[in-house]
Write a protein that holds these residues in place. Structure first.
Motif, PDB file in Angstrom:
ATOM      1  N   PHE A   1      92.189  -2.134 -29.659  1.00  0.00           N
ATOM      2  CA  PHE A   1      92.792  -3.343 -29.096  1.00  0.00           C
ATOM      3  C   PHE A   1      93.234  -4.257 -30.228  1.00  0.00           C
ATOM      4  CE2 PHE A   1      89.989  -3.395 -24.983  1.00  0.00           C
ATOM      5  CZ  PHE A   1      90.633  -2.253 -24.543  1.00  0.00           C
ATOM      6  N   ASP A   2      94.372  -4.886 -30.079  1.00  0.00           N
ATOM      7  CA  ASP A   2      94.823  -5.903 -31.019  1.00  0.00           C
ATOM      8  C   ASP A   2      93.954  -7.148 -30.815  1.00  0.00           C
ATOM      9  OD1 ASP A   2      96.215  -7.953 -32.391  1.00  0.00           O
ATOM     10  OD2 ASP A   2      98.130  -6.936 -32.082  1.00  0.00           O
ATOM     11  N   GLU A   3      93.322  -7.642 -31.871  1.00  0.00           N
ATOM     12  CA  GLU A   3      92.461  -8.820 -31.731  1.00  0.00           C
ATOM     13  C   GLU A   3      93.249 -10.051 -31.279  1.00  0.00           C
ATOM     14  OE1 GLU A   3      89.839  -9.613 -34.973  1.00  0.00           O
ATOM     15  OE2 GLU A   3      89.075  -7.549 -35.043  1.00  0.00           O
ATOM     16  N   GLU A   4      94.553 -10.075 -31.541  1.00  0.00           N
ATOM     17  CA  GLU A   4      95.381 -11.189 -31.064  1.00  0.00           C
ATOM     18  C   GLU A   4      95.401 -11.230 -29.551  1.00  0.00           C
ATOM     19  OE1 GLU A   4      98.657 -13.162 -29.266  1.00  0.00           O
ATOM     20  OE2 GLU A   4      98.622 -10.962 -29.449  1.00  0.00           O
ATOM     21  N   TRP A   5      95.339 -10.064 -28.906  1.00  0.00           N
ATOM     22  CA  TRP A   5      95.320 -10.036 -27.442  1.00  0.00           C
ATOM     23  C   TRP A   5      94.038 -10.677 -26.911  1.00  0.00           C
ATOM     24  CZ3 TRP A   5      96.538  -4.085 -26.927  1.00  0.00           C
ATOM     25  CH2 TRP A   5      97.845  -3.844 -27.398  1.00  0.00           C
ATOM     26  N   VAL A   6      92.925 -10.375 -27.568  1.00  0.00           N
ATOM     27  CA  VAL A   6      91.654 -10.960 -27.136  1.00  0.00           C
ATOM     28  C   VAL A   6      91.684 -12.467 -27.324  1.00  0.00           C
ATOM     29  CG1 VAL A   6      89.146 -10.878 -27.366  1.00  0.00           C
ATOM     30  CG2 VAL A   6      90.500  -8.828 -27.856  1.00  0.00           C
ATOM     31  N   GLU A   7      92.201 -12.918 -28.461  1.00  0.00           N
ATOM     32  CA  GLU A   7      92.299 -14.362 -28.706  1.00  0.00           C
ATOM     33  C   GLU A   7      93.217 -15.027 -27.688  1.00  0.00           C
ATOM     34  OE1 GLU A   7      90.506 -16.253 -30.971  1.00  0.00           O
ATOM     35  OE2 GLU A   7      89.435 -14.339 -30.973  1.00  0.00           O
ATOM     36  N   ALA A   8      94.307 -14.359 -27.331  1.00  0.00           N
ATOM     37  CA  ALA A   8      95.220 -14.923 -26.327  1.00  0.00           C
ATOM     38  C   ALA A   8      94.514 -15.074 -24.986  1.00  0.00           C
ATOM     39  CB  ALA A   8      96.453 -14.030 -26.176  1.00  0.00           C
ATOM     40  N   PHE A   9      93.697 -14.089 -24.626  1.00  0.00           N
ATOM     41  CA  PHE A   9      92.945 -14.189 -23.374  1.00  0.00           C
ATOM     42  C   PHE A   9      91.964 -15.355 -23.426  1.00  0.00           C
ATOM     43  CE2 PHE A   9      88.850 -13.273 -21.360  1.00  0.00           C
ATOM     44  CZ  PHE A   9      89.231 -13.403 -20.033  1.00  0.00           C
ATOM     45  N   LEU A  10      91.185 -15.441 -24.489  1.00  0.00           N
ATOM     46  CA  LEU A  10      90.191 -16.504 -24.602  1.00  0.00           C
ATOM     47  C   LEU A  10      90.857 -17.883 -24.654  1.00  0.00           C
ATOM     48  CD1 LEU A  10      87.739 -14.799 -27.116  1.00  0.00           C
ATOM     49  CD2 LEU A  10      87.415 -15.125 -24.652  1.00  0.00           C
ATOM     50  N   ASN A  11      92.004 -17.968 -25.307  1.00  0.00           N
ATOM     51  CA  ASN A  11      92.731 -19.244 -25.350  1.00  0.00           C
ATOM     52  C   ASN A  11      93.219 -19.647 -23.965  1.00  0.00           C
ATOM     53  OD1 ASN A  11      92.346 -19.474 -28.101  1.00  0.00           O
ATOM     54  ND2 ASN A  11      94.341 -18.618 -28.641  1.00  0.00           N
ATOM     55  N   ALA A  12      93.673 -18.671 -23.173  1.00  0.00           N
ATOM     56  CA  ALA A  12      94.108 -18.973 -21.809  1.00  0.00           C
ATOM     57  C   ALA A  12      92.933 -19.483 -20.977  1.00  0.00           C
ATOM     58  CB  ALA A  12      94.731 -17.737 -21.159  1.00  0.00           C
ATOM     59  N   MET A  13      91.767 -18.843 -21.126  1.00  0.00           N
ATOM     60  CA  MET A  13      90.583 -19.305 -20.403  1.00  0.00           C
ATOM     61  C   MET A  13      90.201 -20.716 -20.845  1.00  0.00           C
ATOM     62  SD  MET A  13      89.897 -16.899 -18.264  1.00  0.00           S
ATOM     63  CE  MET A  13      91.717 -16.800 -18.201  1.00  0.00           C
ATOM     64  N   GLU A  14      90.318 -20.985 -22.130  1.00  0.00           N
ATOM     65  CA  GLU A  14      90.015 -22.328 -22.632  1.00  0.00           C
ATOM     66  C   GLU A  14      90.988 -23.356 -22.061  1.00  0.00           C
ATOM     67  OE1 GLU A  14      89.334 -24.691 -26.875  1.00  0.00           O
ATOM     68  OE2 GLU A  14      89.920 -22.575 -26.872  1.00  0.00           O
ATOM     69  N   THR A  15      92.237 -22.935 -21.864  1.00  0.00           N
ATOM     70  CA  THR A  15      93.229 -23.835 -21.270  1.00  0.00           C
ATOM     71  C   THR A  15      92.769 -24.333 -19.904  1.00  0.00           C
ATOM     72  OG1 THR A  15      95.055 -22.743 -22.426  1.00  0.00           O
ATOM     73  CG2 THR A  15      95.624 -24.003 -20.465  1.00  0.00           C
ATOM     74  N   ASP A  16      92.074 -23.485 -19.156  1.00  0.00           N
ATOM     75  CA  ASP A  16      91.596 -23.880 -17.833  1.00  0.00           C
ATOM     76  C   ASP A  16      90.556 -24.996 -17.889  1.00  0.00           C
ATOM     77  OD1 ASP A  16      93.155 -22.311 -16.139  1.00  0.00           O
ATOM     78  OD2 ASP A  16      91.843 -20.571 -16.327  1.00  0.00           O
ATOM     79  N   LEU A  17      90.017 -25.260 -19.077  1.00  0.00           N
ATOM     80  CA  LEU A  17      89.044 -26.338 -19.203  1.00  0.00           C
ATOM     81  C   LEU A  17      89.711 -27.707 -19.248  1.00  0.00           C
ATOM     82  CD1 LEU A  17      86.629 -24.767 -21.849  1.00  0.00           C
ATOM     83  CD2 LEU A  17      86.219 -25.019 -19.390  1.00  0.00           C
TER      84      LEU A  17
END
Length: 283
Positions: free
Chosen positions: A88-104
């Protein structure tokens, strides 16, 4: 199969969980590792009240697990193992976690562009993870992203009332203004607004389906089944848009199983016909 991960997956997505029962066991195990990881972060930001501190703590634990430290967290341990093995590209994981953080902190999406940016991290990268799990070729990437996007957008449509309770609106405000919708009430404007959203979802879905040619037969059946169940949900809402104000539209397990049976026969017949007449085959 790790029972803890399986239970997290089962609680989080009934339609997709039941569809993935028809993947080969090893693939389903990998899909479960992925969706358990996705679900635990999503649950933290979707809880009422939001579990902000736990989200940031879990993200730190993920980073430690990723960097080689044993956190003792089964969800993170299994996901990082999967991430390494499937590249997996680690950028994809960071993009997912950033999207979840956006929900905060972000509650309302005013334009389609804003929603699409959010969906890259929350959904399109999930399609990319799945592409890696299934060992699909690079050419499948845009379609994998589009399938993730289409399913996420349908979730926004189906869950519009639930999202209102959480104080969120992912469907673009600019579309509400276009149809004169000022609130979630069963008006003619609301019906047209919702039908417009379903048509947009169907456009995304049709584009995603073009990528089915890259998916081997043994994986295509559960993917087609999940996609068809989402489509059934969308068409049900298009026919009666106000249904979303009173209940969550979801297919029953019996319908999912029948769709699996139909798709199994359909893929088998296509393969047989293709071999007889020399057509390109689904692998």
């Amino acid at each position: 199969m790790n029972k803890q991960l399986d239970e997290i997956f089962k609680r989080g997505s009934t339609t997709y969980y039941n569809s993935t029962l028809f993947f080969p066991p090893k693939i389903r195990e990998d899909v479960t590792k992925l969706y358990a990881f996705v679900r635990v972060f999503d649950d933290l930001v979707d809880s009422v009240p939001q579990r902000r501190e736990e989200f940031y703590a879990l993200r730190k634990f993920y980073e430690r697990e990723r960097d080689g430290y044993n956190t003792g967290n089964a969800v993170l341990e299994n996901f990082v193992e999967l991430m390494r093995r499937k590249d997996f590209d680690e950028e994809w994981v960071e993009a997912f976690l950033n999207a979840m953080e956006t929900d905060l902190h972000k509650r309302v999406y005013y334009t389609l562009g804003e929603t699409l940016v959010y969906m890259y991290g929350s959904a399109e990268v999930i399609g990319l993870f799945m592409m890696k799990i299934l060992d699909l070729p690079k050419e499948a990437e845009p379609y994998a992203k589009m399938l993730g996007r289409s399913m996420q957008y349908l979730n926004f449509i189906r869950d519009v009332k639930e999202d209102e309770y959480l104080g969120r609106q992912y469907l673009p405000v600019e579309d509400m203004e276009r149809f004169g919708v000022e609130g979630l009430q069963c008006t003619d404007g609301f019906k047209e607004f919702m039908r417009f959203q379903v048509e947009r979802y169907l456009d995304f879905e049709r584009e995603a389906e073009r990528g089915y040619r890259f998916i081997p037969n043994r994986y295509l059946i559960p993917i087609k089944t999940a996609s068809e169940m989402y489509k059934w949900t969308g068409l049900t809402i298009r026919a009666s848009p106000c249904i979303v104000l009173s209940r969550k539209v979801k297919p029953r397990k019996r319908k999912i199983v029948l769709s699996v049976m139909k798709n199994s026969v359909g893929v088998y017949l296509w393969r047989s016909l293709s071999s007889l007449v020399g057509l390109p085959t689904l692998r």
